[in-house]
Motif scaffolding. Sequence first.
Motif, PDB file in Angstrom:
ATOM      1  N   ASP A   1       0.856  -1.178   0.000  1.00 54.64           N
ATOM      2  CA  ASP A   1       0.000   0.000   0.000  1.00 54.64           C
ATOM      3  C   ASP A   1       0.896   1.233   0.000  1.00 54.64           C
ATOM      4  O   ASP A   1       1.686   1.436   0.937  1.00 54.64           O
ATOM      5  CB  ASP A   1      -0.909   0.023   1.231  1.00 54.64           C
ATOM      6  CG  ASP A   1      -2.114  -0.901   1.091  1.00 54.64           C
ATOM      7  OD1 ASP A   1      -2.200  -1.594   0.062  1.00 54.64           O
ATOM      8  OD2 ASP A   1      -2.945  -0.928   2.009  1.00 54.64           O
TER       9      ASP A   1
ATOM     10  N   VAL B   1       1.088   5.159   0.264  1.00 55.26           N
ATOM     11  CA  VAL B   1       0.265   6.214   0.847  1.00 55.26           C
ATOM     12  C   VAL B   1       0.908   7.572   0.570  1.00 55.26           C
ATOM     13  O   VAL B   1       2.080   7.780   0.874  1.00 55.26           O
ATOM     14  CB  VAL B   1       0.110   6.020   2.368  1.00 55.26           C
ATOM     15  CG1 VAL B   1      -0.920   6.986   2.922  1.00 55.26           C
ATOM     16  CG2 VAL B   1      -0.285   4.575   2.684  1.00 55.26           C
TER      17      VAL B   1
ATOM     18  N   ILE C   1      -3.121   4.896  -2.079  1.00 52.30           N
ATOM     19  CA  ILE C   1      -4.082   5.552  -1.184  1.00 52.30           C
ATOM     20  C   ILE C   1      -3.620   6.992  -1.008  1.00 52.30           C
ATOM     21  O   ILE C   1      -2.558   7.255  -0.444  1.00 52.30           O
ATOM     22  CB  ILE C   1      -4.150   4.821   0.167  1.00 52.30           C
ATOM     23  CG1 ILE C   1      -4.580   3.362  -0.067  1.00 52.30           C
ATOM     24  CG2 ILE C   1      -5.116   5.513   1.119  1.00 52.30           C
ATOM     25  CD1 ILE C   1      -4.389   2.462   1.130  1.00 52.30           C
TER      26      ILE C   1
ATOM     27  N   LEU D   1      -6.797   6.622   6.911  1.00 52.34           N
ATOM     28  CA  LEU D   1      -5.798   5.642   7.340  1.00 52.34           C
ATOM     29  C   LEU D   1      -6.397   4.263   7.585  1.00 52.34           C
ATOM     30  O   LEU D   1      -5.681   3.257   7.573  1.00 52.34           O
ATOM     31  CB  LEU D   1      -5.087   6.150   8.598  1.00 52.34           C
ATOM     32  CG  LEU D   1      -4.355   7.489   8.456  1.00 52.34           C
ATOM     33  CD1 LEU D   1      -3.715   7.893   9.777  1.00 52.34           C
ATOM     34  CD2 LEU D   1      -3.308   7.427   7.348  1.00 52.34           C
TER      35      LEU D   1
ATOM     36  N   ILE E   1      -5.849   1.563   4.854  1.00 54.92           N
ATOM     37  CA  ILE E   1      -4.523   0.976   4.647  1.00 54.92           C
ATOM     38  C   ILE E   1      -4.445  -0.377   5.332  1.00 54.92           C
ATOM     39  O   ILE E   1      -4.783  -0.510   6.508  1.00 54.92           O
ATOM     40  CB  ILE E   1      -3.436   1.911   5.217  1.00 54.92           C
ATOM     41  CG1 ILE E   1      -3.568   3.306   4.589  1.00 54.92           C
ATOM     42  CG2 ILE E   1      -2.051   1.343   4.953  1.00 54.92           C
ATOM     43  CD1 ILE E   1      -2.724   4.349   5.289  1.00 54.92           C
TER      44      ILE E   1
ATOM     45  N   THR F   1      -2.363  -2.528   7.010  1.00 49.07           N
ATOM     46  CA  THR F   1      -1.076  -2.643   7.685  1.00 49.07           C
ATOM     47  C   THR F   1      -0.871  -4.034   8.285  1.00 49.07           C
ATOM     48  O   THR F   1       0.191  -4.318   8.834  1.00 49.07           O
ATOM     49  CB  THR F   1      -0.945  -1.594   8.799  1.00 49.07           C
ATOM     50  OG1 THR F   1      -1.950  -1.837   9.794  1.00 49.07           O
ATOM     51  CG2 THR F   1      -1.135  -0.192   8.244  1.00 49.07           C
TER      52      THR F   1
ATOM     53  N   VAL G   1       3.720  -1.328   3.642  1.00 45.09           N
ATOM     54  CA  VAL G   1       3.191   0.038   3.572  1.00 45.09           C
ATOM     55  C   VAL G   1       4.353   1.011   3.440  1.00 45.09           C
ATOM     56  O   VAL G   1       5.343   0.911   4.167  1.00 45.09           O
ATOM     57  CB  VAL G   1       2.367   0.391   4.828  1.00 45.09           C
ATOM     58  CG1 VAL G   1       1.862   1.831   4.742  1.00 45.09           C
ATOM     59  CG2 VAL G   1       1.208  -0.576   5.003  1.00 45.09           C
TER      60      VAL G   1
ATOM     61  N   PHE H   1       5.022   5.188   3.435  1.00 42.74           N
ATOM     62  CA  PHE H   1       4.368   6.464   3.711  1.00 42.74           C
ATOM     63  C   PHE H   1       5.374   7.476   4.262  1.00 42.74           C
ATOM     64  O   PHE H   1       6.451   7.108   4.716  1.00 42.74           O
ATOM     65  CB  PHE H   1       3.225   6.284   4.709  1.00 42.74           C
ATOM     66  CG  PHE H   1       3.657   6.016   6.128  1.00 42.74           C
ATOM     67  CD1 PHE H   1       3.611   7.019   7.095  1.00 42.74           C
ATOM     68  CD2 PHE H   1       4.129   4.757   6.509  1.00 42.74           C
ATOM     69  CE1 PHE H   1       4.021   6.772   8.406  1.00 42.74           C
ATOM     70  CE2 PHE H   1       4.534   4.506   7.814  1.00 42.74           C
ATOM     71  CZ  PHE H   1       4.474   5.521   8.766  1.00 42.74           C
TER      72      PHE H   1
ATOM     73  N   THR I   1       6.651  -1.771   7.362  1.00 43.26           N
ATOM     74  CA  THR I   1       6.310  -0.359   7.213  1.00 43.26           C
ATOM     75  C   THR I   1       7.584   0.393   6.865  1.00 43.26           C
ATOM     76  O   THR I   1       8.576   0.324   7.602  1.00 43.26           O
ATOM     77  CB  THR I   1       5.709   0.221   8.500  1.00 43.26           C
ATOM     78  OG1 THR I   1       6.565  -0.088   9.613  1.00 43.26           O
ATOM     79  CG2 THR I   1       4.319  -0.355   8.752  1.00 43.26           C
TER      80      THR I   1
END
Length: 391
Positions: free
Chosen positions: A93, A95, A120, A130, A133, A135, A140, A142, A167
């Motif tokens: 994802d 972001v 996103i 949020l 998303i 996670t 992810v 971002f 992340t």
Amino acid sequence: MATTAPTALPRANTFSSGPCAKRPGWSLKALADAPLGRSHRAKVGKAKLKLAIDLTREVLQVPAGYRIGIVPASDTGAVEMAMWSMLGARGVDMVSWESFGEGWVTDVVKQLKLADVRTITAPYGELPNLKKIDTKTRDVVFTWNGTTSGVRVPNADWIAADREGLTICDATSAAFAQRLDWDKLDVVTFSWQKVLGGEAAHGMLILSPRAVERLETYKPAWPLPKIFRMTKGGKLIEGIFEGETINTPSMLCVEDYIDALKWAQKVGGLDGLVKRADANTRVIAKFVRENDWIDFLAVKPKTRSNTSVCLKFTDPAVTALPEDAQAAFAKGIVATLEKAGAGLDLGHYRDAPPGLRIWCGATVQARDLKALMPWIAYAFATEKAKLKKAA
């Protein structure tokens, strides 16, 4: 509205969002101990690089199990290293809500061309939803703090504690001014020229044990250039995270970063740095409350950055202008401030909505921001008078 120029100027008028203001009291004397003309592989060079890493860990309160490396090409290089080395193992994802986040999306979609990518996004001034998303099962990517929008995530509560993916967080304008939730982050990147006002060209890459595991167990389908390689024979190249840089660093820049970190210790470490940035932002918040022609670009107070503070003009006479004319209006204000010596490099980012962007990180003094505010009011009044005259 102020029609007469203020008499008092800020003592320091550097409010750029990168490279950012040097720490208070900085001078070239702070770099006197730099091992110039020496190899970064010599004992003295290695010691300086290791010290920079150790001080980073202490000031940022990085957990003991996380690796910290100095890498090429600033924050951009650090993010690219992470994405090219780790993404592709599972869906991701992406972001974004401002320029740099959009850049990472472009790289993943058009350069890496990953098959399973969800994008996103949100417009400038807002955060994406949020909750959309994933996670839990996906990787992810971002930005913690949107440098060109002045919008940040308020916390990491939206990230699953039992996540299966990684992340990857671009924290370049958040580190040293906002508290990062290390338990929720696997890759964190930033550059020296942001919140601590260091010199440019060097990036920092911080890896959790889970990120290291990904590097050692996953091999991307594409070739990796030497500058991105962090493993050899399926094992992490530990030297990168002990000061053995992939390419030659500037020892002058290293010395400057060390000086900034030592100053950070003197002002109270991370707590002191956050306190200073918050106090700076309150100066602008007070000014915004007192003037109905200007506002934060960030829509919700809890998402407003305390470093890259982005402002928009809300006066109907300005908002009624075409976008190019609004941009020209903002540039006129910036030019007036620069000519007066009141504030330098305050213009909005080239891809962002027209307005101002004022750096409020810890190396900026609140007294200088207080001196800047009347000048912004004067510059605005000056430009608005030109609009009336033209009409």
